[in-house]
Design a protein around this motif. Structure first.
Motif, mmCIF file in Angstrom:
data_model
loop_
_atom_site.group_PDB
_atom_site.id
_atom_site.type_symbol
_atom_site.label_atom_id
_atom_site.label_comp_id
_atom_site.label_asym_id
_atom_site.label_seq_id
_atom_site.Cartn_x
_atom_site.Cartn_y
_atom_site.Cartn_z
ATOM 1 N N TYR A 40 62.355 31.925 -19.592
ATOM 2 C CA TYR A 40 62.962 32.720 -18.530
ATOM 3 C C TYR A 40 62.240 32.502 -17.204
ATOM 4 C CZ TYR A 40 65.085 35.010 -22.520
ATOM 5 O OH TYR A 40 65.764 35.255 -23.683
ATOM 6 N N ASP A 41 62.935 32.842 -16.121
ATOM 7 C CA ASP A 41 62.329 32.757 -14.796
ATOM 8 C C ASP A 41 61.245 33.829 -14.662
ATOM 9 O OD1 ASP A 41 64.316 30.922 -14.456
ATOM 10 O OD2 ASP A 41 65.429 32.045 -12.926
ATOM 11 N N LEU A 42 60.179 33.489 -13.932
ATOM 12 C CA LEU A 42 59.096 34.438 -13.732
ATOM 13 C C LEU A 42 58.393 34.120 -12.412
ATOM 14 C CD1 LEU A 42 57.340 36.765 -14.885
ATOM 15 C CD2 LEU A 42 55.862 34.998 -15.867
ATOM 16 N N THR A 43 58.221 35.155 -11.579
ATOM 17 C CA THR A 43 57.455 34.998 -10.345
ATOM 18 C C THR A 43 55.979 35.165 -10.647
ATOM 19 O OG1 THR A 43 59.278 35.871 -8.999
ATOM 20 C CG2 THR A 43 57.081 35.891 -8.012
ATOM 21 N N LEU A 44 55.192 34.186 -10.212
ATOM 22 C CA LEU A 44 53.752 34.181 -10.477
ATOM 23 C C LEU A 44 52.966 34.344 -9.183
ATOM 24 C CD1 LEU A 44 53.555 31.158 -12.949
ATOM 25 C CD2 LEU A 44 53.399 33.581 -13.555
ATOM 26 N N ALA A 45 51.877 35.093 -9.248
ATOM 27 C CA ALA A 45 50.931 35.179 -8.142
ATOM 28 C C ALA A 45 49.833 34.147 -8.377
ATOM 29 C CB ALA A 45 50.329 36.579 -8.065
ATOM 30 N N VAL A 61 40.623 34.636 -1.037
ATOM 31 C CA VAL A 61 40.612 33.716 0.105
ATOM 32 C C VAL A 61 42.032 33.484 0.594
ATOM 33 C CG1 VAL A 61 40.017 31.373 0.875
ATOM 34 C CG2 VAL A 61 38.500 32.612 -0.699
ATOM 35 N N VAL A 62 42.938 33.132 -0.316
ATOM 36 C CA VAL A 62 44.329 32.907 0.040
ATOM 37 C C VAL A 62 45.169 33.115 -1.221
ATOM 38 C CG1 VAL A 62 44.229 30.420 -0.454
ATOM 39 C CG2 VAL A 62 45.971 31.289 1.124
ATOM 40 N N TRP A 63 46.408 33.566 -1.037
ATOM 41 C CA TRP A 63 47.275 33.693 -2.205
ATOM 42 C C TRP A 63 48.713 33.441 -1.808
ATOM 43 C CZ3 TRP A 63 50.945 37.509 -3.925
ATOM 44 C CH2 TRP A 63 51.237 38.495 -2.988
ATOM 45 N N LYS A 64 49.508 33.117 -2.818
ATOM 46 C CA LYS A 64 50.926 32.888 -2.612
ATOM 47 C C LYS A 64 51.646 33.179 -3.916
ATOM 48 C CE LYS A 64 51.312 27.999 -3.955
ATOM 49 N NZ LYS A 64 51.759 26.650 -3.514
#
Length: 388
Positions: A40-45, A61-64
């Motif tokens: 399944y689709d999943l949004t990851l940090a 430091v940085v994330w997306k």
């Protein structure tokens, strides 16, 4: 449950003809055995963390965010590093819950957005010390009690002995309450207030269950056992956890077809009472039906010298052949003291799979506890009353 794994661990990538530098890695989301992928689709940090060399504190430091799409087998991830960046070392964390410090089993079970996916923390990247590629380990962090998350490393390779499995994780997250309930019900045979809790874990793998016990239960001595191929990963986790343990823990190599290591208990006393095992625990050890005879034989050997020991077995049934384990336990004279079943996070709903925890005691008549020696009883009382 599903696990984020690094197919390629984070590494420094310097673009030719440019001052730009990135950290890149390749992940997958798979089952504990690595035999299927999240459909399944999943949004990851995706988070780049600076790790303080003084106190291991992590700062973002940085994330997306990035998207895992159903049908994928792998996902490439790239994070930019500013050319003026000077804060090293760094690690990458990937998970469904943004900026989480650890995973909670209840959240994995109850939050549909997480899809039961276990987060991954990478090893360190530090080009100032010549580390352009992180080690081939992934760290898991679970809230298992004692107010300090348990950090457990597993390998990124194919060895099943050096990976975490579903039943082991669930048992580790439930073991504290389980032991408290067993003590209340009289299943853990501590006849007086002085004896330290003696535990042996069979097939420890990465050590998550045994180390959790030593972490959350004061006055406990835990012996982690497995084949030699598990030694490196267990020792790594043992050293990383030692400062947070309330009890003691050590690793012993044990082949179930060989004799028990001597001494099985890490307690140096010669008092037979104190060296008796109170608990024998094993998780994810029944999947191979061919190993059931020697597993049960090993449990029998321990019970010969520790007849009152409580046996705790955690399993996630994968095929019908595992039923033979119960037959061998019955023939060996073990009776079921309790059975508990816990749902696992599923791809769609919780409870699509479950972990079963069986508690056994031996039916033998000779189950009297060995008396404490006079010398050991004196030492225990001195400890109890904090005497010099």
């Amino acid at each position: 449950m599903r696990y984020i794994r690094f197919l390629k661990t984070p590494r420094i990538v310097r673009q030719k003809g440019s001052s730009k530098t990135n950290i890149s890695c390749l992940i997958t989301i798979t089952s504990d055995l690595g035999d299927s992928f999240l459909p399944y689709d999943l949004t990851l940090a995706v988070e780049l963390l600076h790790v303080s060399e003084e106190n291991d504190e992590e700062n973002l430091v940085v994330w997306k965010t990035t998207q895992w799409l159903g049908g994928m087998r792998s996902l490439a991830i790239t994070l930019p590093i500013g050319k003026s960046h000077r804060a090293w070392p760094l690690r990458i964390r990937v998970g469904a819950d943004p900026k989480a410090k650890f995973d909670e089993l209840e959240s994995l079970l109850q939050n549909d957005d997480f899809r039961g996916v276990v987060s991954a923390w990478s090893g360190l990247v530090d080009p100032t010390n010549g580390i352009d590629v992180a080690e081939r380990f992934v760290q898991r962090r679970f809230e298992a009690g004692a107010h300090l998350p348990l950090h457990i490393n597993e390998e990124t390779g194919e060895s099943i002995a050096r990976h975490l499995w579903d039943a082991g994780i669930l048992l580790a997250c439930r073991i504290g309450k389980l032991i408290r309930d067993c003590r209340h019900d009289g299943l853990v045979p501590l006849q007086d207030g002085h004896k330290r809790l003696q535990v042996v874990e069979l097939g420890t793998g990465c050590g998550i269950v045994g180390l959790t016990l030593a972490k959350i239960i004061p006055s406990s001595d835990v012996v982690l056992t497995d084949l030699p191929e598990a030694s490196e990963i267990v020792q790594r986790n043992l050293e990383g956890s030692r400062s947070t343990l309330q009890g003691t823990a050590q690793f012993k190599e044990l082949d179930w077809e060989s004799d028990l290591p001597d001494p099985l208990s890490i307690n140096p006393t010669t008092c037979q009472h104190c060296r008796q095992m109170d608990i024998v625990v094993a998780a994810d050890c029944t999947y191979n039906a061919d190993s059931s005879p020697v597993l049960v034989s090993t449990i029998q050997k321990i019970v010969e010298t520790s007849p009152r020991a409580l046996i705790i077995i955690a399993m996630k049934r994968r095929h019908t052949s595992e039923e033979i384990f119960f037959d061998f336990m019955s023939k060996a004279g073990f009776k079921t003291a309790d059975v508990q079943k816990f749902p696992l996070p599923g791809d769609e709903n919780a409870g699509e799979e479950e972990v079963e925890i069986y508690m056994y005691q031996h039916k033998g008549e000779n189950r009297n506890e060995v008396p404490r020696s006079a010398q050991c009883d004196s030492e225990a009382r001195e400890e109890l009353y904090n005497l010099p």
